[in-house]
Design a protein around this motif. Structure first.
Motif, short mmCIF file in Angstrom:
data_model
loop_
_atom_site.label_atom_id
_atom_site.label_comp_id
_atom_site.label_asym_id
_atom_site.label_seq_id
_atom_site.Cartn_x
_atom_site.Cartn_y
_atom_site.Cartn_z
N LEU A 1 -32.76 -2.21 -26.58
CA LEU A 1 -32.35 -2.46 -25.20
C LEU A 1 -33.39 -1.90 -24.23
O LEU A 1 -33.77 -2.58 -23.27
N ARG A 2 -33.85 -0.68 -24.48
CA ARG A 2 -34.87 -0.09 -23.62
C ARG A 2 -36.15 -0.94 -23.64
O ARG A 2 -36.78 -1.16 -22.61
N GLY A 3 -36.52 -1.40 -24.83
CA GLY A 3 -37.73 -2.21 -24.95
C GLY A 3 -37.61 -3.54 -24.23
O GLY A 3 -38.58 -4.04 -23.65
N ALA A 4 -36.42 -4.13 -24.27
CA ALA A 4 -36.23 -5.44 -23.65
C ALA A 4 -36.33 -5.39 -22.14
O ALA A 4 -36.73 -6.38 -21.50
N GLN B 1 -40.47 3.20 -31.06
CA GLN B 1 -40.83 2.90 -32.45
C GLN B 1 -40.73 4.14 -33.32
O GLN B 1 -40.29 4.06 -34.47
N SER B 2 -41.14 5.28 -32.79
CA SER B 2 -41.04 6.52 -33.55
C SER B 2 -39.60 6.83 -33.93
O SER B 2 -39.32 7.30 -35.04
N VAL C 1 -36.15 -6.44 -35.35
CA VAL C 1 -35.07 -6.33 -34.36
C VAL C 1 -35.62 -5.82 -33.04
O VAL C 1 -35.35 -6.39 -31.97
N TYR C 2 -36.43 -4.77 -33.11
CA TYR C 2 -36.96 -4.18 -31.88
C TYR C 2 -37.92 -5.12 -31.15
O TYR C 2 -37.80 -5.33 -29.94
N MET C 3 -38.87 -5.70 -31.88
CA MET C 3 -39.90 -6.50 -31.22
C MET C 3 -39.37 -7.84 -30.71
O MET C 3 -39.84 -8.35 -29.69
N ALA D 1 -29.34 -4.80 -37.05
CA ALA D 1 -29.11 -4.96 -35.61
C ALA D 1 -27.67 -4.61 -35.22
O ALA D 1 -27.42 -4.09 -34.14
N LYS D 2 -26.74 -4.91 -36.11
CA LYS D 2 -25.33 -4.68 -35.81
C LYS D 2 -24.87 -3.26 -36.11
O LYS D 2 -23.91 -2.78 -35.47
N THR D 3 -25.53 -2.58 -37.03
CA THR D 3 -24.96 -1.33 -37.55
C THR D 3 -25.76 -0.08 -37.20
O THR D 3 -25.32 1.03 -37.51
#
Length: 388
Positions: free
Chosen positions: A219-222, A319-320, A336-338, A208-210
């Protein structure tokens, strides 16, 4: 230490995972068209009923953070079967609960354990060959999207004719059957991570940090608002509709979701970032359109198709993009994404409910516009900087 995967994904197993993904993910969306019925049954305000959906999504986000990384550490089949057992227990509790606070707690817990589809998707990525990986992930994702949208349609109809509790009895029966087939058919997979659970979670934080690509995708997903207020909009004039009508909009949204599942083919002609830009622009224009046309059925139908198409197209492209970072850490990247995706969705649900209570449908559309503008601006200003 890395352990090489030995299983090859067959078509029957792929179809099984696709169907199971849709059935399992549906558990966290059944309650959305039923919120009006639940509010009447418990004699509570609509804003209190919306907390049920919000807590379910928040629980899902927590489950993603605590459970999904374990797919890189322990045998997924055992983890999945244990999660399915708890899912059945919580569905039975929801179907019989009479205390509102307990309903809040169990709805949150159901969200925590309903993360199995997010174990399936990385599994498919790893079991596929390089040539079939994108196609197979797209197929399972289409099952997930259809499950989300069809669940709203089915639960609305069932709720109107048999009551909201009956829907959760049906869900319990489906999960019993799904669990049996998981036990019989799901292939064994082997972990890629050797270390403690704490070090596993630290590696999630490290990604998530790197990883700027992952950060931007998250960010786009959120920044995606959720339609839990639709049922209240349809209950008022000029519609005066029941829960089954709200549920039917899941079928409408499925049109956009199915179309989005094949959006990957356009990467032959344009970049993924361009597809994301267009998807976010479609969402933005659709929210504006729905603001003006959202008091007619045709306006809501067109708006929902376009918004769902834009949301799911962006989701698939996100996701891709980030799965390509490290195929041996797909569960942790997906975590991290979900987590970001569902925390953002929970915030959208909360703000949408507040906006509905004070400003009605116009307020809901305004929240949608604000979220999408932020997502579009972030994407346009940052994607060139994070490209590899």
């Amino acid at each position: 230490m890395e352990i090489k995967e030995q299983n090859i994904l067959t078509k029957p197993i792929l179809w099984f995972l696709t169907i199971s993904t849709g059935l399992i993910v549906a558990n966290i969306y059944y309650n959305q068209p039923l919120l009006g019925l639940i509010a009447k049954d418990f004699d509570i305000t609509e804003s209190k009923a919306v907390k049920i959906a919000m807590l379910t999504q928040m629980g899902y986000a927590l489950g993603l953070f605590l459970i999904i990384p374990l797919g890189d550490k322990i045998a997924r089949k055992k983890l999945i079967l244990f999660s399915m057992f708890l899912t059945m227990l919580f569905l039975l509790t929801i179907a019989t609960v009479t205390n509102l606070m307990l309903l809040y707690v169990v709805s949150f817990a159901l969200g925590v354990v309903s993360v199995v589809p997010q174990l399936f998707i990385p599994m498919v990525a790893e079991l596929s060959t390089e040539n079939t990986r994108t196609q197979n992930i797209g197929m399972v994702m289409s099952g997930l999207l259809i499950g989300i949208l069809a669940s709203r349609m089915i639960s609305g109809i069932v709720g109107d004719y048999f009551g909201w509790r009956f829907m959760f009895y049906i869900a319990l029966g489906l999960m019993i059957l799904t669990t049996i087939f998981i036990y019989l058919l799901l292939p064994q997979t082997y972990p890629h991570f050797k270390g403690s659970y704490i070090s596993l979670l630290k590696s999630v934080a490290h990604f998530a940090k790197t990883e700027p690509v992952l950060q931007l995708a998250s960010l786009r997903g959120a920044l995606s608002a959720i339609f839990t207020t639709l049922v209240f909009h349809l209950e008022e004039a000029p519609f005066l509709a029941d829960a089954s009508v709200a549920g039917m909009f899941g079928l409408v949204g499925a049109v956009g979701a199915v179309a989005a599942a094949s959006v990957g083919r356009f990467t032959r002609y344009v970049s993924k970032n361009t597809i994301i830009s267009v998807s976010l622009l479609i969402i933005l224009l659709s929210w504006m359109f729905t603001y003006f046309a959202g008091y007619t059925y045709w306006g809501l139908i067109v708006g929902f198709i376009l918004i769902d198409f834009g949301l799911q197209s962006s989701h698939i492209m996100n996701q891709s993009v980030f799965f390509a970072i490290n195929i041996k850490a797909t569960n942790r990247l997906n975590t991290v994404y979900m987590v970001s995706y569902f925390l953002g969705g929970s915030l959208g649900t909360l703000l949408g409910a507040i906006a509905w209570e004070h400003y009605g449908w116009a307020g809901v559309c305004c929240i949608g516009v604000i979220f999408t503008v932020f997502a579009l601006l972030a994407h346009i200003s940052l994607y060139k900087k994070v490209e590899r």
